[in-house]
Scaffold this motif. Sequence first.
Motif, PDB file in Angstrom:
ATOM      1  N   ARG A 379       0.844  -1.192   0.000  1.00 48.49           N
ATOM      2  CA  ARG A 379       0.000   0.000   0.000  1.00 48.49           C
ATOM      3  C   ARG A 379       0.882   1.245   0.000  1.00 48.49           C
ATOM      4  NH1 ARG A 379      -4.071   0.439   4.876  1.00 48.49           N
ATOM      5  NH2 ARG A 379      -2.177   1.163   5.960  1.00 48.49           N
ATOM      6  N   THR A 380       0.562   2.176  -0.891  1.00 51.88           N
ATOM      7  CA  THR A 380       1.337   3.421  -0.937  1.00 51.88           C
ATOM      8  C   THR A 380       1.079   4.247   0.321  1.00 51.88           C
ATOM      9  OG1 THR A 380      -0.444   4.487  -2.176  1.00 51.88           O
ATOM     10  CG2 THR A 380       1.348   3.512  -3.445  1.00 51.88           C
ATOM     11  N   ALA A 381       2.046   5.094   0.628  1.00 47.45           N
ATOM     12  CA  ALA A 381       1.976   5.885   1.861  1.00 47.45           C
ATOM     13  C   ALA A 381       0.920   6.977   1.750  1.00 47.45           C
ATOM     14  CB  ALA A 381       3.332   6.516   2.154  1.00 47.45           C
ATOM     15  N   PRO A 382       0.162   7.240   2.818  1.00 50.72           N
ATOM     16  CA  PRO A 382      -0.802   8.348   2.812  1.00 50.72           C
ATOM     17  C   PRO A 382      -0.090   9.691   2.648  1.00 50.72           C
ATOM     18  CG  PRO A 382      -1.217   6.845   4.634  1.00 50.72           C
ATOM     19  CD  PRO A 382       0.096   6.450   4.058  1.00 50.72           C
ATOM     20  N   LEU A 383      -0.741  10.602   1.924  1.00 50.12           N
ATOM     21  CA  LEU A 383      -0.128  11.896   1.628  1.00 50.12           C
ATOM     22  C   LEU A 383       0.168  12.689   2.900  1.00 50.12           C
ATOM     23  CD1 LEU A 383       0.788  14.007  -0.412  1.00 50.12           C
ATOM     24  CD2 LEU A 383      -1.584  14.779  -0.600  1.00 50.12           C
ATOM     25  N   ALA A 389       6.345  13.694   7.532  1.00 52.18           N
ATOM     26  CA  ALA A 389       7.704  13.155   7.571  1.00 52.18           C
ATOM     27  C   ALA A 389       8.683  14.108   6.889  1.00 52.18           C
ATOM     28  CB  ALA A 389       7.732  11.786   6.894  1.00 52.18           C
ATOM     29  N   LEU A 390       8.247  14.762   5.799  1.00 55.71           N
ATOM     30  CA  LEU A 390       9.102  15.734   5.110  1.00 55.71           C
ATOM     31  C   LEU A 390       9.438  16.900   6.029  1.00 55.71           C
ATOM     32  CD1 LEU A 390      10.466  16.884   2.564  1.00 55.71           C
ATOM     33  CD2 LEU A 390       8.243  17.871   1.939  1.00 55.71           C
ATOM     34  N   VAL A 391       8.449  17.394   6.761  1.00 53.77           N
ATOM     35  CA  VAL A 391       8.690  18.503   7.690  1.00 53.77           C
ATOM     36  C   VAL A 391       9.674  18.077   8.774  1.00 53.77           C
ATOM     37  CG1 VAL A 391       7.622  19.990   9.424  1.00 53.77           C
ATOM     38  CG2 VAL A 391       6.461  19.585   7.240  1.00 53.77           C
ATOM     39  N   VAL A 392       9.496  16.889   9.331  1.00 52.53           N
ATOM     40  CA  VAL A 392      10.394  16.387  10.379  1.00 52.53           C
ATOM     41  C   VAL A 392      11.826  16.300   9.854  1.00 52.53           C
ATOM     42  CG1 VAL A 392      10.958  14.379  11.808  1.00 52.53           C
ATOM     43  CG2 VAL A 392       8.584  15.158  11.615  1.00 52.53           C
ATOM     44  N   ASP A 393      11.991  15.850   8.611  1.00 49.70           N
ATOM     45  CA  ASP A 393      13.331  15.712   8.031  1.00 49.70           C
ATOM     46  C   ASP A 393      13.936  17.060   7.655  1.00 49.70           C
ATOM     47  OD1 ASP A 393      13.624  12.914   8.156  1.00 49.70           O
ATOM     48  OD2 ASP A 393      12.413  12.642   6.358  1.00 49.70           O
ATOM     49  N   THR A 458      14.341   7.802   5.478  1.00 50.31           N
ATOM     50  CA  THR A 458      14.927   8.818   6.346  1.00 50.31           C
ATOM     51  C   THR A 458      14.350   8.663   7.755  1.00 50.31           C
ATOM     52  OG1 THR A 458      13.198  10.367   5.710  1.00 50.31           O
ATOM     53  CG2 THR A 458      15.237  10.424   4.427  1.00 50.31           C
ATOM     54  N   VAL A 459      14.850   9.501   8.678  1.00 50.44           N
ATOM     55  CA  VAL A 459      14.364   9.420  10.050  1.00 50.44           C
ATOM     56  C   VAL A 459      12.871   9.721  10.107  1.00 50.44           C
ATOM     57  CG1 VAL A 459      14.507  10.465  12.343  1.00 50.44           C
ATOM     58  CG2 VAL A 459      16.608   9.957  11.069  1.00 50.44           C
ATOM     59  N   GLY A 460      12.435  10.761   9.371  1.00 53.67           N
ATOM     60  CA  GLY A 460      11.018  11.091   9.359  1.00 53.67           C
ATOM     61  C   GLY A 460      10.171   9.943   8.833  1.00 53.67           C
ATOM     62  N   PHE A 464       7.280   7.510  10.887  1.00 48.96           N
ATOM     63  CA  PHE A 464       5.894   7.331  10.430  1.00 48.96           C
ATOM     64  C   PHE A 464       5.703   6.047   9.615  1.00 48.96           C
ATOM     65  CE2 PHE A 464       6.292  11.849  11.277  1.00 48.96           C
ATOM     66  CZ  PHE A 464       5.134  12.095  12.005  1.00 48.96           C
ATOM     67  N   LYS A 465       6.693   5.123   9.730  1.00 50.44           N
ATOM     68  CA  LYS A 465       6.588   3.795   9.121  1.00 50.44           C
ATOM     69  C   LYS A 465       6.357   3.877   7.604  1.00 50.44           C
ATOM     70  CE  LYS A 465       4.880   1.693  13.405  1.00 50.44           C
ATOM     71  NZ  LYS A 465       6.238   1.229  13.760  1.00 50.44           N
ATOM     72  N   LEU A 466       7.247   4.595   6.961  1.00 47.16           N
ATOM     73  CA  LEU A 466       7.243   4.714   5.507  1.00 47.16           C
ATOM     74  C   LEU A 466       8.567   4.191   4.979  1.00 47.16           C
ATOM     75  CD1 LEU A 466       5.857   8.372   5.202  1.00 47.16           C
ATOM     76  CD2 LEU A 466       4.549   6.244   5.337  1.00 47.16           C
TER      77      LEU A 466
END
Length: 550
Positions: A379-383, A389-393, A458-460, A464-466
């Motif tokens: 399953r693709t990751a939810p938007l 996760a992008l903000v966290v990184d 990445t860490v983010g 979030f398990k992506l």
Amino acid sequence: MSAAAWARAVAFLCILGASAGQVAADGQYLTGAERAVWLVICDEQLARFDIAAKPIGKDWRWFANGISGKVVATGAMGDGLHVLLSGGGYLIFPLSQPSSPLVGRTLHAAPLAVCAAPAGFDSADAPTILAITPSAAPPDPASQAHPSSEPPAPQSAAPGGWAVYQNLGNQWRQLTGPAQQPIGPNDKLLATATETALYVFIRDTASGHNRLVRWEAGQWTPLKLEPPLARAEAPAMTRLDGKVVLVFATTAELQGAKKALTIAVLSPQQQKFIYQPMVLADAAATWPGDTPILVGRLGDRVALVWDKEETRHFTTCGLDGQLLAPVEMKLLPGPPQDDSGRRILDYFMWAVMVAIFIPLLAFRPRTPPKPFVLGKGVRTAPLGRRLTALVVDFLPFYMLGFVVFRPQGLGGHSLEWSEIWRIAQQYSMSPAGAYAQILTFLSFTAYGVVMELRFGATVGKLIFKLRVTASEGTRAGLRAVLLRNLVKIVELYWPPLFLLIVLLVALNRNHQRLGDLMGQTAVIDSSATPPEPAESQPADKPPPGPPPSE
């Protein structure tokens, strides 16, 4: 500032200005020192301001533009313009680096007047800035001289009082307790300092009465003002050749709709003023009575700026009252934008474009690529989780860029984040801002490449398990990871493109952004990914059974 906004600003230049940082009407300030004079022009909302400068021996030029903040006072010292903002904000603009202002320590209250004090004032080894502020309740007598290196927080104020603060080593310290002579709501203050004393000129704008007090050796002393200064309208107070100088106009001089200015020089021996009218070519210099005039200082001369027939004029005057022939200030209709940082960033983005094509061409597959497919049950990751996760990184690298290339604080102090944010808003793109963004993008890209090659996320994304995956669930290789992270720089650089990328992710089947499409990758929900199937047995190998009987 647009041409229309500039025209509106010119239309309401203040009637009288200040040379040492006093507040001018309608947000206009003329402030000068030994090496230059600065003209500060606020917009109609008093929320942003532009600066023009004239160094000695050079023409006027735009110095800085579009700076955020409400100016309440300006001062000049050496080769720097000092601007104090509402709320106590403090910016210093070196003459050699207009696009990189220094940030001084915040003052506890908006000042009523500001001036520069020469070296030797109150035993200081170097010139300092003095600020007169509304005072709090009277302090303890034992602490009136120098109670603290930090200004106190606002307290229940004693109405009408004021105190003086001195900036030493980028620390505001209280120099005096509340003055014995209070000020009223209609009073305007001018200030200047010599090596031994601070002079404060107080004008009651409602009654027209003036007062002059001197602070010396820890004591306030009222000085007698005789006509015409007792009721003069004083536009400026400064120090020239070590002497206290007032420039003023009196109501008696407003004859026939004409206005004349007079220079008053305080004699240090007799402590009385000597008057000299301003003259031009041996004739009394006059202006129309409604002409707004800004008065400042340039080196050892008085500087004047005014408007006539939609043209701004400038001249200077010596202590003998002789004016030089006025000249037009040949400035552009509006301040030019500082695009030096933007050019640096544009060059960097072209380099990124070239770097994107290198893996596209040099490491392209030898066989035609197969259609991108995800494994069964993937399953693709939810938007929303991807954006979080992008903000966290990204946020730590963004902060790193502005910490490394943040504007230098006066005295090398570590800036507060509120000060960094204020500086970040002031310029469309300064070189420091460009280098901060370049460092942010490069470090963020290197981090993404290393993490996704080593851990697949990445860490983010791990939080979030992506996970980043190639076609059919295989791990993404170097070419794919390089492409998706280099393209991410382009996506983040231009906000409209980033919004289109978000729309692209939401609409395409595998929720791939532009970098994923080029690198043949996708971001999947690792928490919903089925376990890998067990290895199948070879077809020619018999299944295990009981051991043969002997």
